[in-house]
Design an enzyme around this catalytic site. Structure first.
Site, PDB file in Angstrom:
ATOM      1  N   ARG A 108      62.557 -62.591  43.539  1.00  0.00           N
ATOM      2  CA  ARG A 108      61.479 -63.027  44.426  1.00  0.00           C
ATOM      3  C   ARG A 108      62.009 -64.202  45.231  1.00  0.00           C
ATOM      4  NH1 ARG A 108      55.657 -63.122  44.634  1.00  0.00           N
ATOM      5  NH2 ARG A 108      54.861 -65.096  45.455  1.00  0.00           N
ATOM      6  N   HIS A 135      56.993 -56.584  50.417  1.00  0.00           N
ATOM      7  CA  HIS A 135      56.348 -56.904  49.134  1.00  0.00           C
ATOM      8  C   HIS A 135      55.913 -55.591  48.461  1.00  0.00           C
ATOM      9  CE1 HIS A 135      54.675 -59.222  46.047  1.00  0.00           C
ATOM     10  NE2 HIS A 135      53.740 -59.906  46.682  1.00  0.00           N
ATOM     11  N   GLN A 138      53.493 -55.347  45.247  1.00  0.00           N
ATOM     12  CA  GLN A 138      52.092 -55.628  45.545  1.00  0.00           C
ATOM     13  C   GLN A 138      51.397 -54.392  46.097  1.00  0.00           C
ATOM     14  OE1 GLN A 138      50.081 -58.518  45.112  1.00  0.00           O
ATOM     15  NE2 GLN A 138      48.510 -57.019  45.641  1.00  0.00           N
ATOM     16  N   ASP A 229      45.502 -61.782  54.002  1.00  0.00           N
ATOM     17  CA  ASP A 229      46.465 -62.619  53.285  1.00  0.00           C
ATOM     18  C   ASP A 229      46.349 -64.031  53.863  1.00  0.00           C
ATOM     19  OD1 ASP A 229      48.547 -63.477  51.692  1.00  0.00           O
ATOM     20  OD2 ASP A 229      50.123 -62.420  52.774  1.00  0.00           O
ATOM     21  N   CYS A 270      46.075 -60.136  48.290  1.00  0.00           N
ATOM     22  CA  CYS A 270      47.189 -60.204  47.337  1.00  0.00           C
ATOM     23  C   CYS A 270      47.176 -61.478  46.505  1.00  0.00           C
ATOM     24  CB  CYS A 270      48.525 -60.052  48.061  1.00  0.00           C
ATOM     25  SG  CYS A 270      48.776 -61.248  49.393  1.00  0.00           S
ATOM     26  N   ARG A 298      49.007 -55.477  39.246  1.00  0.00           N
ATOM     27  CA  ARG A 298      50.403 -55.867  39.440  1.00  0.00           C
ATOM     28  C   ARG A 298      51.198 -55.606  38.153  1.00  0.00           C
ATOM     29  NH1 ARG A 298      52.138 -59.602  42.891  1.00  0.00           N
ATOM     30  NH2 ARG A 298      54.152 -58.653  42.463  1.00  0.00           N
TER      31      ARG A 298
END
Length: 312
Positions: A108, A135, A138, A229, A270, A298
């Site tokens: 990440r 991503h 996600q 987001d 998210c 997740r």
């Protein structure tokens, strides 16, 4: 259809077929049901997993750690100060060292090129926990949440409001194109997706449309899900004032939810959320909100990725 993902890295959904993505979602749903029934797995027994974090995290770190533990693996957290990644040692050398010690690597961080280099040189499966441009884990969680709510993916309409060129919008666009979801990006013209990614996603979208509509109320008409987001991504904090000035019209609020014309529309995010900015407290805490289902998912989808690519 038989699906075998053993030894594969998970860097972007662009690398996976609709059948392979569906397989991961089905596996995640099965693993979720088993966890809730108290059935533990051992698919990762004896496996050592490196968790590399250049960027801080709540959901990604916890999801990988718990998923690994649930399947009998051994996670090792490595932040940017713990190893020499790209500092005193270049990434390909770090990758070759870690690949000799670990069975799988999660990354990440900032650059997509970094996670790609880890995958190229480590010789073990590498999983993208987030980069500045993508991503994918996600999106798997988002799609599992959509499937749980609507029983399907193909034919749904998902609308993203906000910064249309950030990693979340990019990843959703790719995933929707693959899985037959009509995807609408609504953002200021200054923050529209890259023309190159738009063109590529439209090329692969055999069963859905990819559309940019600047007017947020027009964009959300008929939406099954509205997604947003944070307005300022990690690493762009200096642009906060500029972004807030640009994006005020794209806040997800009661008026935007009503503009869908559907009572069944759900809200997705998210996380973490800046309530009062990209979404109001009212919508975030409403019956339409599925943000904590996404957060839990997740773990289940990340577990599916690890089991499918590395597990026994």
């Amino acid at each position: 259809m038989s699906v075998n993902l053993k030894g594969r890295s998970f860097l972007t959904l662009m690398d996976f077929t609709p059948g392979e993505i569906d397989y991961l979602l089905t596996l995640a749903a099965d693993l979720k049901a088993k966890k809730r029934a108290g059935i533990r797995g051992n698919s990762l027994a004896g496996k050592n997993i490196a968790l590399i974090f250049e960027k801080s995290s709540t959901r990604t770190r916890c999801a990988f750690t718990v998923a690994c533990n649930d399947e009998g693996g051994f996670p090792e957290y490595l932040n940017k100060n713990d190893i020499q990644l790209g500092a005193k040692e270049d990434i390909k050398d770090t990758a070759r060292v870690l690949g000799r010690m670990f069975d799988g690597i999660e990354f990440r961080g900032f650059k997509q090129e970094s996670v790609e280099a880890l995958a190229k040189y480590s010789g073990v499966p590498v999983w993208n926990g987030l980069t500045d441009t993508d991503h994918p884990t996600q999106v798997l969680a988002d799609f599992l949440t959509l499937r749980e709510n609507f029983g399907r993916l193909r034919g749904l309409k998902l609308v993203y409001l906000g910064d249309g060129r950030n990693n979340m919008s990019n990843a959703l666009m790719i995933g929707c194109a693959k899985m037959g979801i009509d995807y609408v990006v609504s953002s200021p013209k200054e923050l529209e997706p890259s023309p190159e990614l738009l063109a590529r996603c439209r090329d692969i979208a055999a069963h859905s449309s990819i559309t940019v509509i600047n007017d947020p109320k027009e964009a959300v008409k008929g939406a099954d899900a509205i997604y947003t987001d944070v307005w300022v991504s990690m690493g762009e904090e200096a642009l906060k004032e500029e972004r807030y000035a640009l994006l005020g019209e794209w806040q997800v609020n009661a008026e935007i939810m009503a503009a869908t014309g559907k009572e069944s529309t759900i809200f997705l995010h998210c996380l973490p959320a800046v309530k009062g900015s990209e979404v109001t407290e009212e919508v975030f805490e409403s019956e339409a909100s599925r943000v904590f289902d996404e957060a839990e998912n997740r773990m289940h989808t990340i577990k599916a990725v690890m089991v499918a690519t590395l597990g026994a």
